[in-house]
Write an enzyme that holds these catalytic residues in place. Structure first.
Site, PDB file in Angstrom:
ATOM      1  N   GLY A 190      27.563  90.321 -34.931  1.00  0.00           N
ATOM      2  CA  GLY A 190      27.815  91.353 -35.954  1.00  0.00           C
ATOM      3  C   GLY A 190      28.643  90.783 -37.195  1.00  0.00           C
TER       4      GLY A 190
ATOM      5  N   GLY B 166      16.317  99.742 -42.892  1.00  0.00           N
ATOM      6  CA  GLY B 166      16.935 100.930 -41.996  1.00  0.00           C
ATOM      7  C   GLY B 166      18.195 100.750 -42.019  1.00  0.00           C
TER       8      GLY B 166
ATOM      9  N   LYS C 134      21.167  86.583 -28.059  1.00  0.00           N
ATOM     10  CA  LYS C 134      22.282  85.949 -28.823  1.00  0.00           C
ATOM     11  C   LYS C 134      22.779  84.593 -28.377  1.00  0.00           C
ATOM     12  CE  LYS C 134      23.906  90.651 -30.448  1.00  0.00           C
ATOM     13  NZ  LYS C 134      24.628  91.630 -30.107  1.00  0.00           N
TER      14      LYS C 134
END
Ligand code: NAP
Lengths: 167, 332
Positions: free
Chosen positions: B149, B12, B220
């Site tokens: 990220g 994706g 996270k």
């Protein structure tokens, strides 16, 4: 001044040592909060651990440390902690309906915490309101107890509690 | 290793961007690091495209764009038969059982293959099992992309701060929540309004539950606590509060005291929590927009703070490929 400095020292087990060690603290105007003499916890080398908590200015701290070293006192550790004596808290929910007076009373009644300021903001009747409370603590070590009480109240009254990052 | 054979599962946003950047920078990576690679397999929800000699990435990307899938008819090989060295796992995060990512990763590790994942689910649910399986099979498991990220948090702790004991980590690890709170505060707009706006801008997903309820931040934090602090936590251990209850008025009250409200994740060895907190506006953690930020408390270096984009295709690919280069270096 809300900085507490903690000295962990080890003293020789002979009479007069403690007085000797406390001398530089009073000489340089440190505010002594507590002295704990751990006679029962003698080190393998026969020294006695002592914990001294003081409030003192940064520049004087250095002078005290120097003087202790001159006296050949063993300094195991020195650490500093900023103690919280007041903080803000936000409550979100039906702050008024659920009795803001009662909320404040329950904090004030503890005897060691007090609500010293309150701002309320209500958008419309029936909508959730938000309140900012400022709390003062008589004893910094009671902070967690106060937070427990706040959590208890918020659970009971279905309020959201938002604490400060430092609390 | 002469040449790295790469398999990507989940094609994706992240998977495609990783492939695109690898292709685009193929020559740079070869010159700089001596990295040579072939993409030998790609899988999406409908099937796979496989080739032991390496797939043509440009064609793969355009096929995916045109037809919605890379599935090739008449594949002689099954995905489980292909030979590879590195799995890049980019299937969707699943917090119920971690699948399909968990099995994908475990199978790769059991065969001694290295793994890089951007998928939080498996790590947040089964850290111990994954770390042990990797160790036992002498395989590497890297996951920088799962936590911040583009921001290097795991690698910062493991490499640059290797001489330190890290005692706690606190930060903002969800860009969607940070965007919503920043906009609500700046414009005095209600939560629902800003959420809709964020959805229109593609900053929030159509189902924003994971983000706004603090689940994403909690996942996270669990990964960070386990890998950096040596905690043995699971997602179920975290106290989680999200941002849905935050009112415009509460932000205004904070503003009067020169503060704002941020969704913070906090972890030390004992406890992990996720909740909105009041932060002074001049505090280092008070970053706005979709930015993420984390402060590591260390014994030698003091507090170290890193900030940057917490999500996005190229930002996430940056972390995945940095992990890949690191593995290449370690293996050569
Ligand atoms: N996007 C970000 O900025 C970001 C940042 C950090 C981490 N992550 C994490 O990275 C992972 C991938 O994110 P994404 O944004 O790329 O998600 P995405 O765009 O939804 O892509 C997921 C991919 O996985 C495929 N897939 C779904 N089920 C599968 C199955 N059972 N077997 C094989 N493939 C399957 C999908 O196939 P189809 O193409 O056929 O639908 C799609 O290609 C997620 O775990 C996410 O949490 C994302």
């Amino acid at each position: 001044m809300n900085k507490i400095t903690r000295f962990n020292l080890e003293l020789k087990d002979i009479p007069g040592q403690l007085v000797e060690v406390l001398e530089p603290f009073s000489k340089y105007g440190a505010n002594i909060e507590s002295v704990v003499h751990h006679r029962e916890k003698k080190t393998p080398r026969g020294k006695v651990p002592v914990e001294i908590k003081v409030r003192v200015e940064e520049d004087r701290l250095k002078k005290i440390t120097k003087s202790l070293k001159e006296k050949e006192v063993e300094i195991v550790e020195i650490d500093e902690k900023t103690e919280i004596t007041s903080f803000n808290i936000i409550l979100i929910g039906h702050v008024l309906h659920t009795g803001i007076k009662d909320t404040i009373n329950r904090i004030d009644q503890t005897g060691y915490a007090e609500v010293v300021d309150l701002s309320l903001s209500m958008p419309e009747i029936k909508e959730k309101s938000s309140a900012m409370l400022r709390l003062e603590l008589e004893a910094p070590e009671k902070k967690n107890k106060v937070l427990d009480i706040l959590n208890e109240i918020s659970e009971e009254k279905d309020l959201e509690v938002i604490k400060e990052i430092s609390v | 290793m002469n040449e790295m054979k790469i398999l990507i599962r989940g094609f994706g946003t992240v998977g495609q961007e990783v492939a695109r950047v690898l292709d685009k920078k193929r020559n740079v990576f070869k010159d700089k690091f001596g990295l040579k690679f072939d993409l030998v397999g790609v899988e999406d929800s409908k099937g796979s495209a496989l080739s032991e000699d390496g797939l043509n990435i440009e064609r793969l990307l355009s096929t995916k764009k045109k037809t919605g899938s890379i599935k090739e008819k008449g594949d002689k090989l099954g995905i489980n038969e292909i030979n590879y060295d590195l799995l890049i796992e980019c299937t969707p995060t699943n917090i119920k059982d971690g699948e399909p990512g968990l099995s994908n990763i475990l199978n790769a590790l059991k065969d001694g293959n290295d793994v890089i994942t951007s998928n939080k689910g498996p790590l947040a649910l089964k850290w111990n099992k994954l770390a042990k399986t990797a160790e036992k099979n002498n395989a590497k498991l890297k996951f920088e992309a799962t936590v911040g990220g583009a921001i290097p948090i795991i690698n910062l702790a493991e490499n640059s701060l290797a001489s330190n004991k890290i005692s706690s980590i606190i930060g903002i690890l969800n860009g969607t929540c940070n965007y919503i709170l920043t906009r609500m505060a700046a414009e005095s707009l209600p939560y629902e309004h800003v959420l809709n706006e964020a959805q229109d801008l593609g900053i929030a997903e159509s189902d924003p539950t994971y983000d706004v309820e603090g689940i994403d931040t909690a996942l996270k934090m669990v990964i960070i606590a386990n890998s950096i602090l040596g905690a043995e936590a699971s997602y179920q251990d975290v106290d989680i509060k999200g941002i849905k209850e935050i009112t415009t008025e509460s932000l205004e009250l904070a503003e009067e005291k020169n503060k704002t409200i941020k969704l913070l994740g906090k972890a030390d060895k004992e406890k992990i929590e996720v909740e909105p907190r009041m932060v002074p506006k001049d505090h280092p953690l008070s970053v706005g927009g979709t930015l993420n930020i984390a402060t590591l408390e260390t014994d030698l270096a003091g507090e170290i703070t890193v900030t940057g984009k917490g999500a996005g295709a190229s930002e996430t690919a940056s972390s995945v490929i940095s992990d890949l280069i690191e593995i290449w270096k370690e293996r050569n």
